[in-house]
Scaffold this motif. Sequence first.
Motif, PDB file in Angstrom:
ATOM      1  N   ARG A 169       0.757  -0.974   0.062  1.00  0.00           N
ATOM      2  CA  ARG A 169       0.087   0.115  -0.082  1.00  0.00           C
ATOM      3  C   ARG A 169       0.806   1.421  -0.001  1.00  0.00           C
ATOM      4  NH1 ARG A 169      -3.021  -2.695  -2.132  1.00  0.00           N
ATOM      5  NH2 ARG A 169      -4.987  -3.731  -1.203  1.00  0.00           N
ATOM      6  N   LYS A 170       0.442   2.235  -0.848  1.00  0.00           N
ATOM      7  CA  LYS A 170       1.222   3.452  -1.011  1.00  0.00           C
ATOM      8  C   LYS A 170       0.628   4.374   0.132  1.00  0.00           C
ATOM      9  CE  LYS A 170       1.976   2.650  -5.639  1.00  0.00           C
ATOM     10  NZ  LYS A 170       1.173   2.338  -6.841  1.00  0.00           N
ATOM     11  N   LYS A 171       1.624   5.261   0.647  1.00  0.00           N
ATOM     12  CA  LYS A 171       1.173   6.287   1.536  1.00  0.00           C
ATOM     13  C   LYS A 171       0.118   7.316   0.690  1.00  0.00           C
ATOM     14  CE  LYS A 171       4.533   5.448   4.868  1.00  0.00           C
ATOM     15  NZ  LYS A 171       5.865   6.051   5.726  1.00  0.00           N
ATOM     16  N   GLY A 172      -0.458   7.884   1.462  1.00  0.00           N
ATOM     17  CA  GLY A 172      -1.505   8.964   1.030  1.00  0.00           C
ATOM     18  C   GLY A 172      -2.565   8.468   0.331  1.00  0.00           C
ATOM     19  N   CYS A 173      -3.248   9.705  -0.037  1.00  0.00           N
ATOM     20  CA  CYS A 173      -4.763   9.133  -0.605  1.00  0.00           C
ATOM     21  C   CYS A 173      -4.513   9.372  -2.130  1.00  0.00           C
ATOM     22  CB  CYS A 173      -5.720  10.163  -0.235  1.00  0.00           C
ATOM     23  SG  CYS A 173      -7.364  10.238  -0.742  1.00  0.00           S
ATOM     24  N   ILE A 174      -5.006   8.363  -2.681  1.00  0.00           N
ATOM     25  CA  ILE A 174      -4.926   8.360  -4.244  1.00  0.00           C
ATOM     26  C   ILE A 174      -5.877   9.254  -5.076  1.00  0.00           C
ATOM     27  CG2 ILE A 174      -4.106   6.177  -4.685  1.00  0.00           C
ATOM     28  CD1 ILE A 174      -6.782   5.146  -5.774  1.00  0.00           C
ATOM     29  N   PHE A 175      -6.891   9.683  -4.217  1.00  0.00           N
ATOM     30  CA  PHE A 175      -7.974  10.531  -4.763  1.00  0.00           C
ATOM     31  C   PHE A 175      -7.562  12.112  -4.498  1.00  0.00           C
ATOM     32  CE2 PHE A 175     -10.412   6.668  -3.483  1.00  0.00           C
ATOM     33  CZ  PHE A 175     -10.828   6.289  -4.816  1.00  0.00           C
ATOM     34  N   CYS A 176      -6.616  12.159  -3.591  1.00  0.00           N
ATOM     35  CA  CYS A 176      -6.229  13.426  -3.382  1.00  0.00           C
ATOM     36  C   CYS A 176      -4.955  13.902  -4.442  1.00  0.00           C
ATOM     37  CB  CYS A 176      -5.662  13.796  -2.031  1.00  0.00           C
ATOM     38  SG  CYS A 176      -7.152  14.008  -0.933  1.00  0.00           S
ATOM     39  N   HIS A 225     -10.700  16.096  -0.097  1.00  0.00           N
ATOM     40  CA  HIS A 225     -11.075  14.995   0.867  1.00  0.00           C
ATOM     41  C   HIS A 225     -12.085  15.198   1.874  1.00  0.00           C
ATOM     42  CE1 HIS A 225      -9.077  11.163   2.191  1.00  0.00           C
ATOM     43  NE2 HIS A 225      -9.795  11.461   3.295  1.00  0.00           N
ATOM     44  N   CYS A 226     -13.022  14.460   1.907  1.00  0.00           N
ATOM     45  CA  CYS A 226     -14.228  14.700   2.608  1.00  0.00           C
ATOM     46  C   CYS A 226     -14.571  12.944   3.429  1.00  0.00           C
ATOM     47  CB  CYS A 226     -15.614  14.948   2.133  1.00  0.00           C
ATOM     48  SG  CYS A 226     -15.154  16.596   1.724  1.00  0.00           S
ATOM     49  N   LEU A 245     -13.685   1.747   1.669  1.00  0.00           N
ATOM     50  CA  LEU A 245     -12.588   2.778   1.355  1.00  0.00           C
ATOM     51  C   LEU A 245     -11.404   2.544   2.065  1.00  0.00           C
ATOM     52  CD1 LEU A 245     -14.222   5.885  -0.158  1.00  0.00           C
ATOM     53  CD2 LEU A 245     -13.348   3.740  -1.452  1.00  0.00           C
ATOM     54  N   GLU A 246     -10.174   2.442   1.581  1.00  0.00           N
ATOM     55  CA  GLU A 246      -8.872   2.360   2.630  1.00  0.00           C
ATOM     56  C   GLU A 246      -8.677   3.711   3.230  1.00  0.00           C
ATOM     57  OE1 GLU A 246      -5.718   0.553   0.910  1.00  0.00           O
ATOM     58  OE2 GLU A 246      -6.864  -1.226   0.232  1.00  0.00           O
ATOM     59  N   LYS A 247      -9.004   4.741   2.344  1.00  0.00           N
ATOM     60  CA  LYS A 247      -8.628   6.175   2.674  1.00  0.00           C
ATOM     61  C   LYS A 247      -9.518   7.021   3.293  1.00  0.00           C
ATOM     62  CE  LYS A 247      -4.731   4.985   0.767  1.00  0.00           C
ATOM     63  NZ  LYS A 247      -3.769   4.329   1.548  1.00  0.00           N
ATOM     64  N   ASN A 248     -10.575   6.400   3.831  1.00  0.00           N
ATOM     65  CA  ASN A 248     -11.734   6.992   4.395  1.00  0.00           C
ATOM     66  C   ASN A 248     -12.110   8.279   3.870  1.00  0.00           C
ATOM     67  OD1 ASN A 248     -13.423   7.448   6.680  1.00  0.00           O
ATOM     68  ND2 ASN A 248     -11.652   8.721   8.037  1.00  0.00           N
ATOM     69  N   THR A 249     -12.479   8.224   2.783  1.00  0.00           N
ATOM     70  CA  THR A 249     -13.257   9.336   1.851  1.00  0.00           C
ATOM     71  C   THR A 249     -14.555   8.993   1.242  1.00  0.00           C
ATOM     72  OG1 THR A 249     -12.673  11.007   0.416  1.00  0.00           O
ATOM     73  CG2 THR A 249     -12.357   8.568  -0.309  1.00  0.00           C
ATOM     74  N   SER A 250     -15.290   9.849   0.715  1.00  0.00           N
ATOM     75  CA  SER A 250     -16.699   9.508   0.178  1.00  0.00           C
ATOM     76  C   SER A 250     -16.455   9.582  -1.295  1.00  0.00           C
ATOM     77  CB  SER A 250     -17.391  10.474   0.725  1.00  0.00           C
ATOM     78  OG  SER A 250     -17.581  10.377   2.239  1.00  0.00           O
ATOM     79  N   ILE A 251     -16.971   8.687  -1.982  1.00  0.00           N
ATOM     80  CA  ILE A 251     -16.892   8.754  -3.442  1.00  0.00           C
ATOM     81  C   ILE A 251     -18.224   7.973  -4.021  1.00  0.00           C
ATOM     82  CG2 ILE A 251     -14.568   8.847  -3.676  1.00  0.00           C
ATOM     83  CD1 ILE A 251     -14.534   6.032  -4.626  1.00  0.00           C
ATOM     84  N   PHE A 252     -18.610   8.364  -5.075  1.00  0.00           N
ATOM     85  CA  PHE A 252     -19.832   7.388  -5.920  1.00  0.00           C
ATOM     86  C   PHE A 252     -19.004   6.503  -6.605  1.00  0.00           C
ATOM     87  CE2 PHE A 252     -22.697  11.162  -5.806  1.00  0.00           C
ATOM     88  CZ  PHE A 252     -23.715  10.440  -5.088  1.00  0.00           C
ATOM     89  N   THR A 253     -19.322   5.091  -6.865  1.00  0.00           N
ATOM     90  CA  THR A 253     -18.974   4.391  -7.528  1.00  0.00           C
ATOM     91  C   THR A 253     -20.221   4.026  -8.546  1.00  0.00           C
ATOM     92  OG1 THR A 253     -19.526   2.432  -6.206  1.00  0.00           O
ATOM     93  CG2 THR A 253     -17.317   3.251  -6.123  1.00  0.00           C
ATOM     94  N   LEU A 254     -19.795   3.865  -9.664  1.00  0.00           N
ATOM     95  CA  LEU A 254     -20.637   3.321 -10.844  1.00  0.00           C
ATOM     96  C   LEU A 254     -19.877   1.944 -11.388  1.00  0.00           C
ATOM     97  CD1 LEU A 254     -20.055   6.599 -11.129  1.00  0.00           C
ATOM     98  CD2 LEU A 254     -21.987   6.039 -12.991  1.00  0.00           C
ATOM     99  N   PHE A 255     -20.834   1.011 -12.131  1.00  0.00           N
ATOM    100  CA  PHE A 255     -20.358  -0.158 -13.082  1.00  0.00           C
ATOM    101  C   PHE A 255     -21.667  -0.558 -13.874  1.00  0.00           C
ATOM    102  CE2 PHE A 255     -19.964  -1.085  -8.733  1.00  0.00           C
ATOM    103  CZ  PHE A 255     -20.957  -2.138  -8.241  1.00  0.00           C
TER     104      PHE A 255
END
Length: 134
Positions: A17-24, A65-66, A112-122
């Motif tokens: 696991r990489k440090k930091g949030c990929i979404f940020c 990041h929320c 989520l590992e990074k404790n954030t909020s996102i929508f996912t679609l598939f």
Amino acid sequence: MRYLWAPWRMEYILEKRKKGCIFCKKPMEKKDEENLILFQSHHAFVIMNKYPYNNGHLMVVPRRHCTDLNQLGEEEFQALSYLLKASIQILTKKSSSPGTHVGMNIGKVGGLEKNTSIFTLFLDGQGTLILCRC
Ligand SMILES: [Zn+2]
């Protein structure tokens, strides 16, 4: 209980696991194509899941990041909603899928590992619900 077999995800599961949030980090790197970012606006962006469970696995993510939806301002939530709607329209238009699953991951409890909020679609190819661990 049904199990989903997605062996292409083993690379992700086994990698360190990489440090930091990929979404940020990813939206700031100015490498959208390499980072699989399809679109960015001031408040939100759309990114493809590098290790998807299914075709068309997108994530609509706030730029800030929320950890909770209540932290989002009105404009930020509207941006998320707009990109979610546009993503569904594009997935529907560009695929033969009969539908699209939309979910929301909120914090670590939401998968989520990074404790954030996102929508996912598939895309829904078979009418089955596929659980998502982004
Ligand atoms: Zn973040």
